[in-house]
Design a protein around this motif. Structure first.
Motif, PDB file in Angstrom:
ATOM      1  N   CYS A   1       0.809  -1.232   0.000  1.00 51.06           N
ATOM      2  CA  CYS A   1       0.000   0.000   0.000  1.00 51.06           C
ATOM      3  C   CYS A   1       0.834   1.269   0.000  1.00 51.06           C
ATOM      4  O   CYS A   1       2.058   1.246   0.096  1.00 51.06           O
ATOM      5  CB  CYS A   1      -0.987  -0.012   1.163  1.00 51.06           C
ATOM      6  SG  CYS A   1      -0.328   0.611   2.708  1.00 51.06           S
TER       7      CYS A   1
ATOM      8  N   GLY B   1       4.060   2.996   2.329  1.00 47.75           N
ATOM      9  CA  GLY B   1       5.476   2.976   1.938  1.00 47.75           C
ATOM     10  C   GLY B   1       6.397   2.550   3.065  1.00 47.75           C
ATOM     11  O   GLY B   1       7.455   3.167   3.282  1.00 47.75           O
TER      12      GLY B   1
ATOM     13  N   LYS C   1       0.696  -7.976   5.598  1.00 41.68           N
ATOM     14  CA  LYS C   1       1.135  -8.151   4.198  1.00 41.68           C
ATOM     15  C   LYS C   1       2.611  -7.789   4.039  1.00 41.68           C
ATOM     16  O   LYS C   1       3.343  -8.459   3.328  1.00 41.68           O
ATOM     17  CB  LYS C   1       0.277  -7.298   3.255  1.00 41.68           C
ATOM     18  CG  LYS C   1      -1.152  -7.775   3.134  1.00 41.68           C
ATOM     19  CD  LYS C   1      -1.915  -7.052   2.050  1.00 41.68           C
ATOM     20  CE  LYS C   1      -2.235  -5.633   2.396  1.00 41.68           C
ATOM     21  NZ  LYS C   1      -3.258  -5.449   3.436  1.00 41.68           N
ATOM     22  N   GLY C   2       3.023  -6.722   4.703  1.00 43.72           N
ATOM     23  CA  GLY C   2       4.432  -6.364   4.648  1.00 43.72           C
ATOM     24  C   GLY C   2       5.293  -7.465   5.240  1.00 43.72           C
ATOM     25  O   GLY C   2       6.378  -7.788   4.752  1.00 43.72           O
TER      26      GLY C   2
ATOM     27  N   HIS D   1      -4.659   0.548   5.132  1.00 44.09           N
ATOM     28  CA  HIS D   1      -3.345   1.166   5.372  1.00 44.09           C
ATOM     29  C   HIS D   1      -2.985   0.902   6.835  1.00 44.09           C
ATOM     30  O   HIS D   1      -2.928   1.833   7.650  1.00 44.09           O
ATOM     31  CB  HIS D   1      -3.403   2.668   5.111  1.00 44.09           C
ATOM     32  CG  HIS D   1      -3.804   3.020   3.714  1.00 44.09           C
ATOM     33  ND1 HIS D   1      -5.105   3.032   3.296  1.00 44.09           N
ATOM     34  CD2 HIS D   1      -3.059   3.355   2.633  1.00 44.09           C
ATOM     35  CE1 HIS D   1      -5.150   3.364   2.012  1.00 44.09           C
ATOM     36  NE2 HIS D   1      -3.923   3.554   1.590  1.00 44.09           N
TER      37      HIS D   1
ATOM     38  N   VAL E   1      -0.498   0.264   8.805  1.00 45.06           N
ATOM     39  CA  VAL E   1       0.549   0.930   9.587  1.00 45.06           C
ATOM     40  C   VAL E   1       0.186   2.397   9.829  1.00 45.06           C
ATOM     41  O   VAL E   1       0.545   2.973  10.854  1.00 45.06           O
ATOM     42  CB  VAL E   1       1.931   0.753   8.918  1.00 45.06           C
ATOM     43  CG1 VAL E   1       2.970   1.680   9.514  1.00 45.06           C
ATOM     44  CG2 VAL E   1       2.383  -0.703   9.067  1.00 45.06           C
TER      45      VAL E   1
HETATM   46 FE1  SF4 Z   1       3.151  -2.601   3.368  1.00 41.89          FE
HETATM   47 FE2  SF4 Z   1       1.422  -2.884   5.321  1.00 41.89          FE
HETATM   48 FE3  SF4 Z   1       3.158  -0.872   5.369  1.00 41.89          FE
HETATM   49 FE4  SF4 Z   1       1.144  -0.849   3.639  1.00 41.89          FE
HETATM   50  S1  SF4 Z   1       0.984  -0.763   5.864  1.00 41.89           S
HETATM   51  S2  SF4 Z   1       3.283  -0.370   3.191  1.00 41.89           S
HETATM   52  S3  SF4 Z   1       0.963  -3.021   3.144  1.00 41.89           S
HETATM   53  S4  SF4 Z   1       3.652  -3.048   5.515  1.00 41.89           S
END
Ligand code: SF4
Length: 908
Positions: free
Chosen positions: A237, A240, A272-273, A402, A404
């Motif tokens: 997303c 970043g 997801k990250g 989003h 984070v």
């Molecule tokens: Fe990646 Fe999650 Fe951060 Fe979005 S909130 S950039 S999906 S780790």
């Protein structure tokens, strides 16, 4: 008040530190390392382990440096025999109950306890092991989830995991339960983790200093020392997040951590990250160009596929003209790919028919904020939230879209106690924490915002001075707002009048109020009206151009901001320089050495109609999946089916690729370098964490080869040459040079190579519009294009869920994510499901005027009565079969958020 500076001595040397500094931090500033275990900077500060003890002159005993605060004249000693022996003893006390199975422990080499034991030369603890103190109890709260493993015998109860959950994720899904020797890290009532509010972001795992918590997905994949570590940016997303990716000797990414020490995510990631990288290693990756013959794909050499594609595009151009061809860039690809693709469209083909998937999420933002402020981007920085005393969230389920950002918001709120207002037709998780929750009807945002503004004026809370000095057209909007009294607004929105009044009071009285919005605002036929209304609200209260205020338009994909900045849009070159501005045209013609078209091109949402009419004959798509993601997808399929030629480049054969005549295999985000621009205009450098598979090429390379084969030479030695070409042609990027990006990220505008970048836009009331003022727009409420009726009595609204991403091409190839949420579902309110006689998990058929899909019902307290929600990640039950393709007349964004539907139980 000026900060007081204190004079201290550490190990007989004089130092000066700011008042409020801890001894640990003062020692760090002096370059002296104090060992720690339970302490984790900015995350966990609970003194427990006593490894960090130091001597302070005059103190009766050793002092824990992580919590003791410096006082004037303090004399500290960090390195005596007594200190060493105490630290060692404290460590042995911890080790007394810790298994010494380092040879087989997953975290060997990455374990802070092991590291300290080595440094203090401890082979075994001199203290007796208390049997069963930490042996696993019978409950299995950690066992059934697929993401995180807990080995209780390795837990030293340092509380870093619970502090990370409380302070970074701000979820408090885990805590220490029990007392004394029965204390353990657990969930409320020892429920399985997946039944709590845990979102599996695994900040707890990252914080754990031992092998107690590990990602299940990394087990038996190797030692930390076997992995190559790469700092890069998350592929998903628009937040970043900065990540550390760990790649094994087989070129597989096996683990991810959030990078500490940056202003974006400060060590955090979402699920997801953390876990969503496995798709890069997939066996389904495309590794050879494909050409379709007699309806079937065959493998082709690069040379053949490039020549064939160039020939076909040229043929279409010669026969029907350049404007019969459409090109798609991608918000999933870096700036450099998008720069090259729009140059390809304009210079090699000769058309402005170039667009990207930002059309489908934030084109209303680019237009709306541009109309109001002169720049279509988020005005402030993520970190700025620390200065907000009101946070106004509208149309954003940011905890899932989003995550984070939501963690950040909640963490800041914990510190500054900012008031939170959430407006959303679904009671999303952030709504449950809000001071005011406004459940307005889908598509009634303008009425709601006008109602709030009208109340702001009625309560005398408008910022008269700011309006007079820095805005235009206030009187016009004031007249319009008069028509939005509480009675009228309540009737349209379905919201209690007192909530509207209260929200006006909170926002109007704030010293610094920040507005957050996502696609709940933008994806409407009134998307631009909605964005402009949000801008009106910031202007009317002067909440713009200062810390903690402004508008945070949360960008959907990793590079939505960048793909627009790069001019992968039909009306602008890079940095929003207009294609019909002769000065800009001349500049680009000179730089690219070719005559350029000056007619504004087609938006992607117009491609299908134009193809059906025979006006669009060929499409070249880079990394896009419109046959899954566009509204009313059956219609889009019919349009693309009429094309004479269609080529794509992608990493998997998507629903779109299957329809193409040629498919090129491309590299994935985690195999690329280049730049992503996050939601706060921050340009960040990507680094490849793994080698791209044999047989693939980078997106910009493929496009350049086709352009060159068409007779327009496009050759670059490396991505960084493109980065610097962008800077040379784009005033707002002039200082964003490759060599600078290797050192740190930069927020545009960045006007020269010494410019530090811009954290806040429109400061001191200086807007980017030609007259330097913020412009009010008087907007009247218009209902959505398709409202419920007797045949289609419900409103269908669509969006993202936490565990998947867009067309699912990546996340559905991540086993742990796909196993966790394997299929689509429709959320139906408790009352509506009772009326329809539908039970949880029963199969239902959802139909609109455009088609039907079958999927599971999820009975939920989240949607309003009369509203149902589903995600768009699943091709086998694609929500876009149902969505309405009608679009906003200015931004051309489809109305994904409102469609009339009916629901029927599927008979077994
Ligand atoms: Fe990646 Fe999650 Fe951060 Fe979005 S909130 S950039 S999906 S780790």
């Amino acid at each position: 008040m000026a900060e007081r500076i204190l004079n201290i001595k550490i190990n007989d040397k004089n130092y000066k530190v700011k008042e409020g500094t801890t001894i640990l931090s003062a020692c760090k500033q002096a370059g002296i390392t104090i060992p720690t275990l339970c302490y984790l900077e900015d995350v966990a500060k609970d003194a427990y382990c006593s490894i960090c003890v130091v001597e302070v002159k005059g103190a009766k005993s050793l002092v824990r440096s992580c919590i003791a605060v410096i006082t004037e004249g303090m004399e500290i000693t960090t390195d005596t025999d007594a200190i060493y022996e105490t630290r060692k003893m404290n460590l042995e006390l911890i080790l007394a109950n810790h298994p010494l199975d380092c040879m087989t422990c997953e975290k060997a080499g990455d374990c802070e306890l092991q590291d300290l034991a080595y440094r203090f030369g401890i082979k075994r603890s001199r203290f007796l092991k208390e049997e069963d103190v930490f042996s696993p109890p019978s409950e299995t709260s950690w066992d059934s989830n697929p993401f995180i493993r807990m080995e209780r015998s390795k837990c030293i109860l340092c509380k870093r995991c619970t502090e990370a959950c409380a302070n970074q994720a701000v979820l408090e899904a885990i805590a220490i339960s029990g007392r004394g020797i029965k204390a353990q890290v657990s969930t409320p009532f020892n429920r399985p983790l997946e039944e709590t509010n845990c979102q599996f972001c695994a900040v707890c795992v990252q914080a754990c200093p031992t092998g107690a918590l590990v990602e299940k997905t990394r087990i038996a994949k190797g030692r930390i020392t076997d992995f190559k570590v790469t700092n890069t940016i998350c592929a998903y997303c628009g937040v970043g997040c900065n990540l550390e990716l760990y790649t094994d000797k087989n070129n597989d990414i096996v683990m991810a951590k959030g990078l500490y020490g940056n202003d974006v995510n400060k060590g955090r990631t979402c699920v997801k990250g953390r876990f969503g990288h496995e798709y890069t290693n997939s066996k389904e990756r495309l590794t050879s160009p494909l050409i379709k013959e007699n309806g079937k794909f065959r493998k082709a050499s690069w040379e053949e596929a490039i020549k064939y594609t160039a020939k076909k595009i040229k043929e279409v151009k010669d026969k029907y003209g350049a404007d019969s061809i459409g090109v798609l860039g991608s918000s999933r690809c870096p700036n450099e790919d998008n720069y090259v693709v729009q140059k390809f469209a304009r210079a090699a083909i000769g058309t402005n028919n170039v667009d990207n998937c930002a059309r489908l999420c934030h084109s209303s933002t680019v237009v709306g904020l541009g109309m109001a402020f002169g720049a279509g981007a988020a005005t402030n920085s993520i970190d700025d939230m620390k200065d907000s005393d009101v946070m106004f969230v509208i149309g954003s389920n940011m905890s899932e879209t989003h995550p984070v950002m939501a963690q950040n918001l909640k963490a800041q709120r914990k510190k500054n106690r900012a008031k939170l207002i959430v407006c959303d037709p679904r009671c999303v998780s952030l709504a449950k924490e809000a001071d005011i929750y406004i459940p307005h009807n889908p598509g009634t945002d303008v009425a709601l915002l006008n109602g709030i503004m009208n109340q702001i004026i009625e309560q005398g809370l408008e910022n008269k001075e700011f309006i007079k000095d820095h805005t235009v057209d206030y009187e016009e909007i004031k007249k319009t707002l008069k028509g939005y009294d509480l009675e009228t607004v309540s009737k349209i929105t379905g919201v209690d009048k007192n909530l509207i009044k209260k929200a006006a009071e909170f926002y109007g009285k704030a010293k610094s109020a920040m507005i957050f919005y996502t696609m709940g605002i933008t994806q409407h036929t009134t998307g631009v009206d909605n964005v402009v209304s949000v801008a009106n609200m910031a202007l009317i209260t002067g909440n713009i151009g200062k810390p903690g205020a402004g508008i945070m338009a949360l960008r959907g994909q990793a590079n939505v901001q960048g793909s627009c900045d790069m001019g992968a849009l039909p009306n602008v070159y890079t940095g929003y320089q207009k294609v019909d501005d002769p000065i800009a045209q001349e500049k680009f013609e000179k730089a690219w050495g070719v005559k350029l078209p000056n007619k504004v091109g087609l938006a992607v949402t117009e491609f299908a109609d134009k193809a059906i009419k025979g006006e669009l004959k060929a499409v070249y798509a880079m990394g896009e999946n419109p046959l899954m993601t566009e509204a009313d997808v059956k219609h889009v399929r019919a349009g693309f089916g009429k094309l004479d030629f269609f080529a794509t480049q992608e990493i998997f054969l998507s629903e779109t690729g299957e329809m193409a005549d040629v498919v090129f295999p491309a590299s994935s985000t985690y195999e690329k370098d280049g730049t992503f621009v996050n939601t706060e205009r921050r340009v960040q450098w990507l680094r490849p964490a793994r080698n791209k598979p044999d047989g693939t090429k980078h997106d910009w390379q493929i496009v350049c080869e086709i352009a060159t084969a068409m007779g327009y030479k496009m050759e670059y030695e490396s991505t960084s040459v493109i980065t610097d070409e962008i800077a040379s042609l784009t005033p707002s990027y002039a200082g964003i040079l490759h060599r600078r990006l290797l050192q740190s990220s930069l927020q545009w505008p960045c006007l020269d190579d010494k410019h530090p970048g811009t954290k806040i836009l429109h400061t001191n009331g200086n807007f980017k519009r030609p007259d330097g003022k913020g412009k009010f727009h008087a907007i009247s409420y218009k209902p959505a294009k398709e409202l419920p009726d007797k045949n289609y009595p419900f409103i269908l609204t669509t969006g993202r869920i936490l565990y998947h991403y867009h067309s699912g091409n990546e996340t559905r190839r991540v086993k742990v994510l796909n196993d966790f949420v394997p299929r689509n579902y429709v959320e139906i309110s408790v009352d509506d499901s009772a009326k329809l006689g539908i039970k949880d998990k029963e199969m239902v058929k959802v139909s609109t005027r455009r088609g039907s899909i079958e999927l599971e019902a999820k009975i939920s307290e989240r949607p309003k009565n009369g509203v149902v929600f589903m995600s768009f990640h699943f091709s086998e039950a694609n929500a876009n079969v149902l969505t309405n393709g009608v679009f906003d007349p200015i931004s051309k964004i489809p109305e994904y958020k409102v469609a009339a539907c009916k629901i029927e139980l599927v008979k077994k």
